[in-house]
Design a protein around this motif. Sequence first.
Motif, short mmCIF file in Angstrom:
data_model
loop_
_atom_site.label_atom_id
_atom_site.label_comp_id
_atom_site.label_asym_id
_atom_site.label_seq_id
_atom_site.Cartn_x
_atom_site.Cartn_y
_atom_site.Cartn_z
N ASP A 76 2.02 -35.75 -4.05
CA ASP A 76 2.22 -35.89 -2.59
C ASP A 76 2.72 -36.98 -2.18
OD1 ASP A 76 2.21 -33.18 -1.87
OD2 ASP A 76 -0.11 -33.40 -1.26
N GLU A 77 2.31 -38.31 -2.85
CA GLU A 77 2.61 -39.63 -2.21
C GLU A 77 4.01 -39.89 -2.43
OE1 GLU A 77 1.14 -40.02 -6.54
OE2 GLU A 77 0.50 -38.93 -4.70
N SER A 79 6.39 -38.01 -1.73
CA SER A 79 7.42 -37.56 -0.68
C SER A 79 6.83 -37.84 0.50
CB SER A 79 7.42 -35.82 -0.68
OG SER A 79 6.21 -35.39 -0.39
N ALA A 80 7.83 -37.60 1.77
CA ALA A 80 7.46 -38.28 2.99
C ALA A 80 6.59 -37.08 3.86
CB ALA A 80 8.53 -38.36 3.71
N ASP A 81 6.39 -35.85 3.11
CA ASP A 81 5.96 -34.68 4.05
C ASP A 81 5.00 -33.71 2.82
OD1 ASP A 81 7.80 -33.44 2.16
OD2 ASP A 81 8.99 -32.68 3.99
N ALA A 82 4.22 -34.39 2.05
CA ALA A 82 3.46 -33.77 1.26
C ALA A 82 4.09 -32.33 0.71
CB ALA A 82 1.99 -33.26 2.04
N TYR A 83 5.12 -32.65 0.00
CA TYR A 83 5.82 -31.54 -0.66
C TYR A 83 5.20 -31.07 -1.75
CZ TYR A 83 9.48 -29.20 -2.92
OH TYR A 83 10.14 -27.89 -3.52
N ARG A 86 2.89 -28.46 -0.30
CA ARG A 86 3.41 -27.35 0.68
C ARG A 86 4.11 -26.38 -0.45
NH1 ARG A 86 7.32 -28.07 3.31
NH2 ARG A 86 8.06 -30.12 2.70
N PRO A 117 12.05 -36.81 1.67
CA PRO A 117 11.48 -35.60 2.30
C PRO A 117 11.80 -34.53 1.27
CG PRO A 117 13.54 -35.99 3.35
CD PRO A 117 13.41 -37.21 2.47
N THR A 120 11.95 -28.32 3.54
CA THR A 120 11.34 -27.96 4.79
C THR A 120 10.87 -26.47 4.27
OG1 THR A 120 13.32 -26.74 5.76
CG2 THR A 120 13.03 -29.11 6.18
N ASP A 121 9.73 -26.10 5.30
CA ASP A 121 9.36 -24.70 5.34
C ASP A 121 10.39 -23.76 5.37
OD1 ASP A 121 6.69 -25.98 4.93
OD2 ASP A 121 6.17 -25.63 6.85
N HIS A 145 1.11 -22.14 5.79
CA HIS A 145 0.40 -23.14 5.00
C HIS A 145 -0.66 -22.25 4.50
CE1 HIS A 145 2.68 -26.55 7.15
NE2 HIS A 145 3.62 -25.83 6.09
#
Length: 192
Positions: A76-77, A79-83, A86, A117, A120-121, A145
């Motif tokens: 997670d660290e 990526s900018a968005d906890a990819y 997710r 990033p 996206t979802d 999520h």
Amino acid sequence: MTTHARRASVPRHIPAGASTSGDGIVVGAGPVTIDVFVDFLCPFCRRFEETAGPTLHAMVNGGLATVVYHPMAFLDELSADAYSSRASASSGCASDGGAFVEYAEALFANQPPEGGPGLTDDELAEIGRLVGLDGPAFGRCVHAHAYLDWAAYVTAMAMERGVSGTPTVLVEDVPVPANLRTITAAVAAAAR
């Protein structure tokens, strides 16, 4: 008691197809168990899936092995968005829809680079649609999520088992190098 000694708590929601312990997705029903610990952001995991995936699937389809996939949220660290979290959570949604393997392969095929990033979802949901998860339930699960706590649980349980990097492979609970030759030999030896 230290935090390291505390056992990970089982999440309220566990995906369909999960192992008895809830920390992996079971594929197949063969006599030899192969545990595969991956992170969907890990480029080495992508390479592992591209090279070993077809043989693992053939072992499952031939009734030789059961593969338990543990989609970790290890990176997670990066990526900018906890990819990682997710993507792991969305793979749980895919398992509910009966398409975990197809979705995991598609996540690796569409893997974003580390350090930026993630997808996206909406993109995660679209990948599901492309592998046949085209009903509204999958998209709702991804956007809600629904399995983020499960992703954290999978990761915590893997770390409790001593997994410190991805990909990690165990054959009958014995660590083996994550290369096709070693895995194939370990499965053959365990089947004797």
